[in-house]
Design an enzyme around this catalytic site. Structure first.
Site, PDB file in Angstrom:
ATOM      1  N   LYS A 334       0.872  -1.175   0.000  1.00 19.77           N
ATOM      2  CA  LYS A 334       0.000   0.000   0.000  1.00 19.77           C
ATOM      3  C   LYS A 334       0.908   1.224   0.000  1.00 19.77           C
ATOM      4  O   LYS A 334       1.386   1.654   1.055  1.00 19.77           O
ATOM      5  CB  LYS A 334      -0.913   0.014   1.227  1.00 19.77           C
ATOM      6  CG  LYS A 334      -1.917  -1.124   1.288  1.00 19.77           C
ATOM      7  CD  LYS A 334      -2.725  -1.062   2.575  1.00 19.77           C
ATOM      8  CE  LYS A 334      -3.781  -2.161   2.636  1.00 19.77           C
ATOM      9  NZ  LYS A 334      -4.504  -2.173   3.932  1.00 19.77           N
ATOM     10  N   SER A 364      -9.592   1.245   2.022  1.00 24.48           N
ATOM     11  CA  SER A 364     -11.051   1.264   2.132  1.00 24.48           C
ATOM     12  C   SER A 364     -11.609   2.640   1.792  1.00 24.48           C
ATOM     13  O   SER A 364     -12.713   2.763   1.284  1.00 24.48           O
ATOM     14  CB  SER A 364     -11.489   0.854   3.537  1.00 24.48           C
ATOM     15  OG  SER A 364     -11.033   1.784   4.490  1.00 24.48           O
ATOM     16  N   LYS A 385      -5.415  -7.536  -4.086  1.00 25.99           N
ATOM     17  CA  LYS A 385      -6.705  -7.350  -3.425  1.00 25.99           C
ATOM     18  C   LYS A 385      -7.493  -6.259  -4.145  1.00 25.99           C
ATOM     19  O   LYS A 385      -7.023  -5.128  -4.271  1.00 25.99           O
ATOM     20  CB  LYS A 385      -6.501  -6.970  -1.961  1.00 25.99           C
ATOM     21  CG  LYS A 385      -5.974  -8.102  -1.096  1.00 25.99           C
ATOM     22  CD  LYS A 385      -5.757  -7.654   0.335  1.00 25.99           C
ATOM     23  CE  LYS A 385      -7.072  -7.374   1.046  1.00 25.99           C
ATOM     24  NZ  LYS A 385      -6.864  -6.998   2.467  1.00 25.99           N
TER      25      LYS A 385
END
Length: 422
Positions: A334, A364, A385
């Protein structure tokens, strides 16, 4: 050399309608690059600092005007008119300008979008897509998308684990993988409602709310939906425990199925799950400071891969410690966690040298044009993901892969079976 001629920044909204910083750079050649700074709901304590204004009258204290000013005033004055040879050169200037260990002076949410905007501006100058600009070789494979389909964790006290995922490892193509993920997701409400006699609710990460505290019961429910959709042989599972969110530092215990358990009991329970279900990976099985627990998980969970997210936060130094202590099989990539493109790539390179995997993931509170998609493709990772197939920023990640499959022509879906341990 790339010369920045103008810098603009503004406050915009992320996918959860929270303020975030967006930056736009223009170069002397007329190329532009734009990027925004997403934020997760689960934010590790070692991530780059997010600066918010704290004015309760504006977005409940969540506004980011101070970080915007840090871009338009401090950063802009340091980079406009200055030639930069590379991404590393540019990011080094940002890090020197901030000067802090956690990017708390200018804010990770000011530095990160500026770094990504420069990457996109340089790619635009070459006339290539970003994923080709950062590629280290031939782009022969496409990552398998992983779908978050059921949620517990942050907002739901019934189920401690944050995300339950499906991995369409047996798909023949990206389009096939997307169809499998969407089909299973769409089967889930009927299975949930038949089993529980309750309406299937939407969870905090846009999967369905897990109706059971027992993780095995949740995986069984998902497995039933997979079977009903006709994809029993094509789908494996994965977990994001996000255990830092359920850890009690005073007792050194975790929430699990309505009880408090220690690290050994948590690992033992996870081992039983891997013996019952085909789990490709388990993310953050222990707290972000539980190094011994992670090492135990790597030793004991022989049928799955152990990934560190809050443990590593895409930080090279923390990954180096994890390598030394054999605490992970890979890390969740990330880039906004560490704050610059260069630092993210350095962490990736270290993982690759050590034989570890990288699992790119959005946040998110994500953005439509998330750079993690270009990283996934350009760095040739086996899987990534993608979130639940429900909202725009998540659907766009899938559409990105569908378009890339056509653009690349001969690239094939990554063979997950060669690294799976179940």
């Amino acid at each position: 050399m790339t010369v920045i001629t103008s810098v603009a920044a503004r406050q915009v909204l992320d996918s959860k309608a929270r303020p975030m910083v967006e930056v736009e750079l223009t170069t002397a050649s007329g190329a532009t690059g734009r990027a925004a700074a997403p934020t997760g709901s689960s934010v590790g304590m070692y991530e780059a600092k997010i600066l918010r204004d704290g004015d309760a009258a504006r977005y409940g204290g969540m506004s980011v005007y101070s970080a915007v000013r840090n871009v338009t005033d401090t950063i802009a004055s340091a980079i406009v008119g200055r030639p930069f040879e590379s991404q590393a050169d540019f990011d080094a200037a940002l890090l020197t300008l901030d000067g802090s260990a956690d990017k708390g002076v200018l804010g990770g949410n000011a530095i990160y979008p500026t770094s990504v905007a420069f990457l996109r501006a340089q790619a635009a100058e070459t006339g290539r897509p970003v994923y080709q600009h950062i590629a280290r070789g031939d782009l022969s494979t496409l990552p398998v998308p992983c779908f978050n389909v059921m949620n517990g964790g942050h907002n739901e006290v019934l189920q401690a684990f944050n995300e339950f995922l499906i991995v369409p490892h047996g798909a023949e193509s990206v389009e096939h993988a997307v169809e499998i993920g969407v089909s299973v997701f769409q089967r889930l409400p009927a299975v949930i409602e038949r089993r529980t006699k309750k309406v299937a609710a939407v969870g905090g990460s846009y999967g369905f709310v897990a109706p059971y505290s027992d993780p095995a019961a949740v995986l069984s429910l998902i497995s039933e939906a997979v079977d009903a959709a006709g994809y029993t042989e094509e789908v494996a599972f994965a977990l994001d425990c996000a255990s830092s969110e359920m850890f009690d530092a005073t007792t050194d215990t975790y929430e699990l199925d309505g009880h408090r358990v220690d690290s050994e009991q948590m690992v033992d329970h996870l081992r039983s799950l891997t013996e019952e279900f085909d789990l490709l990976f388990i993310e953050d099985p222990l707290d972000e400071n539980d190094w011994a627990g992670f090492s135990l998980a790597v030793r004991e969970l022989s049928r799955t891969l152990v990934f560190g997210d809050d443990l590593i936060v895409t930080n090279k130094q923390r990954l180096q410690r994890a390598i030394s202590e054999r605490a992970v099989d890979g890390f969740v990539l990330k880039p906004n966690q560490v704050g610059t493109v260069t630092e993210s790539l350095e962490t990736f390179d270290l993982a690759e040298e050590a034989g570890l995997l990288a699992l790119p993931s959005g946040r998110s509170g994500g953005v439509i044009d998330d750079i993690v998609m270009d990283l996934s493709l350009g760095l040739q990772v086996p899987f990534q993901k993608n979130g639940a197939p429900r909202t725009g920023e998540r659907i766009e990640k899938l559409n990105f892969l569908i378009r890339a499959e056509r653009e690349l022509g001969n690239a094939t879906l990554s063979d997950v079976a060669r690294i799976a341990r179940y």
